[in-house]
Motif scaffolding. Structure first.
Motif, PDB file in Angstrom:
ATOM      1  N   ASN A 212     111.867   0.782  21.260  1.00  0.00           N
ATOM      2  CA  ASN A 212     112.368   1.430  22.469  1.00  0.00           C
ATOM      3  C   ASN A 212     111.660   0.863  23.688  1.00  0.00           C
ATOM      4  O   ASN A 212     110.986  -0.175  23.614  1.00  0.00           O
ATOM      5  CB  ASN A 212     112.226   2.955  22.374  1.00  0.00           C
ATOM      6  N   ASN A 213     111.800   1.551  24.813  1.00  0.00           N
ATOM      7  CA  ASN A 213     111.211   1.070  26.069  1.00  0.00           C
ATOM      8  C   ASN A 213     109.742   0.719  25.923  1.00  0.00           C
ATOM      9  O   ASN A 213     109.250  -0.227  26.550  1.00  0.00           O
ATOM     10  CB  ASN A 213     111.343   2.134  27.161  1.00  0.00           C
ATOM     11  N   ASN A 214     109.023   1.472  25.104  1.00  0.00           N
ATOM     12  CA  ASN A 214     107.588   1.250  24.951  1.00  0.00           C
ATOM     13  C   ASN A 214     107.274  -0.091  24.298  1.00  0.00           C
ATOM     14  O   ASN A 214     106.153  -0.591  24.407  1.00  0.00           O
ATOM     15  CB  ASN A 214     106.972   2.383  24.130  1.00  0.00           C
ATOM     16  N   ASN A 215     108.256  -0.661  23.611  1.00  0.00           N
ATOM     17  CA  ASN A 215     108.056  -1.950  22.946  1.00  0.00           C
ATOM     18  C   ASN A 215     108.595  -3.112  23.762  1.00  0.00           C
ATOM     19  O   ASN A 215     108.481  -4.268  23.348  1.00  0.00           O
ATOM     20  CB  ASN A 215     108.742  -1.955  21.574  1.00  0.00           C
ATOM     21  N   LEU A 216     109.183  -2.811  24.913  1.00  0.00           N
ATOM     22  CA  LEU A 216     109.765  -3.839  25.767  1.00  0.00           C
ATOM     23  C   LEU A 216     108.946  -3.984  27.038  1.00  0.00           C
ATOM     24  O   LEU A 216     108.642  -2.992  27.702  1.00  0.00           O
ATOM     25  CB  LEU A 216     111.211  -3.478  26.121  1.00  0.00           C
ATOM     26  N   ASP A 217     108.573  -5.203  27.357  1.00  0.00           N
ATOM     27  CA  ASP A 217     107.729  -5.449  28.531  1.00  0.00           C
ATOM     28  C   ASP A 217     108.381  -6.530  29.391  1.00  0.00           C
ATOM     29  O   ASP A 217     108.008  -7.704  29.321  1.00  0.00           O
ATOM     30  CB  ASP A 217     106.327  -5.887  28.087  1.00  0.00           C
ATOM     31  N   PRO A 366     111.846   7.374  24.166  1.00  0.00           N
ATOM     32  CA  PRO A 366     110.809   7.926  25.038  1.00  0.00           C
ATOM     33  C   PRO A 366     111.358   9.057  25.899  1.00  0.00           C
ATOM     34  O   PRO A 366     112.544   9.058  26.248  1.00  0.00           O
ATOM     35  CB  PRO A 366     110.440   6.729  25.912  1.00  0.00           C
ATOM     36  N   GLU A 367     110.510  10.019  26.227  1.00  0.00           N
ATOM     37  CA  GLU A 367     110.911  11.092  27.126  1.00  0.00           C
ATOM     38  C   GLU A 367     109.676  11.735  27.736  1.00  0.00           C
ATOM     39  O   GLU A 367     108.577  11.688  27.170  1.00  0.00           O
ATOM     40  CB  GLU A 367     111.751  12.135  26.400  1.00  0.00           C
ATOM     41  N   ARG A 368     109.872  12.329  28.904  1.00  0.00           N
ATOM     42  CA  ARG A 368     108.789  13.023  29.607  1.00  0.00           C
ATOM     43  C   ARG A 368     108.931  14.526  29.491  1.00  0.00           C
ATOM     44  O   ARG A 368     107.940  15.254  29.519  1.00  0.00           O
ATOM     45  CB  ARG A 368     108.787  12.625  31.087  1.00  0.00           C
ATOM     46  N   PHE A 369     110.176  15.003  29.390  1.00  0.00           N
ATOM     47  CA  PHE A 369     110.448  16.430  29.321  1.00  0.00           C
ATOM     48  C   PHE A 369     111.181  16.729  28.018  1.00  0.00           C
ATOM     49  O   PHE A 369     111.991  15.924  27.538  1.00  0.00           O
ATOM     50  CB  PHE A 369     111.301  16.874  30.512  1.00  0.00           C
TER      51      PHE A 369
END
Length: 424
Positions: A212-217, A366-369
């Motif tokens: 997900n986003n955390n694995n993409l830079d 990923p999520e914040r809420f």
């Protein structure tokens, strides 16, 4: 015989009201191609400024030229996979011109002191407005409507602000829109986050992994800030078990009330030795947007309502593959509407479907809420290897849909402008 002595005044008032209403309906940036300026091909674009009639005189209005590549994408010098079309300083058929439709005015009705080179009539959704190309103009418009800051990773426009977390272009965070009413009247981010998810079987279908986003830079390679759009070029590479499995080139056109994201990606043929049946999800997760409504162009009259559960109608929407020219209409009813379009331009034979989640307790990183309220986007399955894919995501922001039905509003916003250039 009736006394009509007040008719001219009332007619003028009605005309002014209609003009104001139509201006708000067409507040987006319009994009014209160099084909609209055939008579000016080869001319230096810097010689010409755009003017329009305002308060009885010609006044400069903002404009922006965007260069395109031979390969058919926005051109950036730092993108070594593309080549420019022609001379960047001269107008050619592949150039794009950005204007604000609402800046256009009435046609000239008398002589002016400016050196008018051409008249440009632009028609959109049944309304025509006029712009004038002035050569070697002394007066210039200096207004700027949007800015991308690569250091703070923030976008600020006249109508919204978007921040990205951890210096990552794909980690969309707080999104504020002017006029949106949060709960209890408090300032509220409309967005939880952008979600990008690539899933595939690792050395076999039964052992699936998800990135997900955390694995993409993504690496921001170039930024061009102009008066009407900030252009951003970024590239991303993903490896699994030391094998390159994904290459992405993104070209962002960030405008005052809209964002256009051009995406090129390839799953290299060698990746097939490592990953099996890859799938891609792209979605936006809202932040507690209860009672919002969603409709699409390909799921009939079904309406999805954010209420913590999936109804029979919403489940039926998920079963229908995306078809043809498409749109998604989403309304909060609280001062923010979103119109989205996904245009598949190259390489897509794989089916795409609506992604819609409405659950206050469902976790989907990923999520914040907590929760998906709602999470809306597209799902692509069984993506083939060794082919380049190219698609464009268009997002249009507004406070409401001006009382129009979703289909009518979408047709009006997505209507391609028609032009007529007349040399003077």
């Amino acid at each position: 015989m009736k006394n009509n002595k007040y008719l001219p005044i009332s007619t003028v008032i009605v005309a002014l009201l209609l003009s104001a209403m139509s201006g708000s309906l067409h507040a987006q940036i319009i994009t014209l191609t160099g084909e609209s300026f055939k008579a000016l091909h080869g001319k230096q674009s810097g010689l010409y400024s755009f003017f329009a009639m305002q308060d009885g005189r010609l006044a400069p209005v903002p404009h922006q030229w965007v260069q395109w590549s031979k390969q058919g994408y926005p051109y950036f010098e730092q993108d070594d996979s593309t080549d420019p079309v022609g001379d960047s300083a001269r107008i050619d058929a592949e150039d794009r011109l950005l204007l604000r439709f609402e800046d256009g005015g009435q046609p000239l009705d008398g002589p002016v002191t400016e050196q008018v080179a051409a008249e440009l009539a632009v028609e959109q959704a049944g309304e025509t407005r006029f712009f004038y190309l002035i050569k070697n103009a002394y007066l210039q418009n200096t207004d700027r409507y949007v800015q991308f800051d690569a250091q703070s990773m923030t976008i600020k426009s006249t109508d919204y602000a978007l921040s990205m977390a951890d210096g990552n272009l794909f980690k969309w965070s707080d999104f504020y829109f002017r006029g949106f009413e949060g709960e209890n009247g408090e300032r509220q981010s409309i967005l939880d986050t952008l979600k990008l998810r690539l899933s595939a079987g690792l050395f076999g279908e039964n052992n699936r992994v998800t990135l997900n986003n955390n694995n993409l830079d993504p690496k921001v390679k170039q930024v061009i800030n102009g008066p009407l759009a900030s252009l951003v070029y970024a590239s991303t590479s993903v490896t699994v078990a030391r094998v390159p499995v994904l290459r992405i080139n993104n070209y962002f056109l960030v405008m005052p009330k809209q964002v256009e994201i051009h995406s090129r990606f390839t799953l290299p043929g060698i990746a097939e030795t490592v990953v099996k049946r890859p799938a891609l999800d792209i979605s936006l997760d809202g932040n507690g947007l209860y009672d919002s409504q969603l409709m699409t162009s390909w799921t009939g009259n079904h309406v999805a309502i954010t209420d913590r559960r999936l109804s029979d109608a919403e489940n039926a929407m998920l079963d229908q593959p995306l078809k043809g020219d498409n749109w998604i209409w989403f309304s909060t009813g609280r001062g923010f509407d979103l119109l989205a379009q996904l245009a598949f331009l190259k390489g897509f034979d794989t089916p795409a479907r609506l992604l819609y989640q409405d659950d206050a307790s469902l976790a989907n990183e990923p999520e914040r809420f907590a929760g998906q309220l709602p999470n809306v986007g597209f799902s692509l399955t069984d993506i083939p290897f060794g082919k380049e894919f190219y698609f464009v995501t268009r997002l249009y922001f507004s406070k409401d849909s001006h009382g129009l039905a979703p289909g009518d509003y979408a047709n009006q916003q997505l209507d391609n402008p028609h032009t007529r250039l007349k040399l003077k």
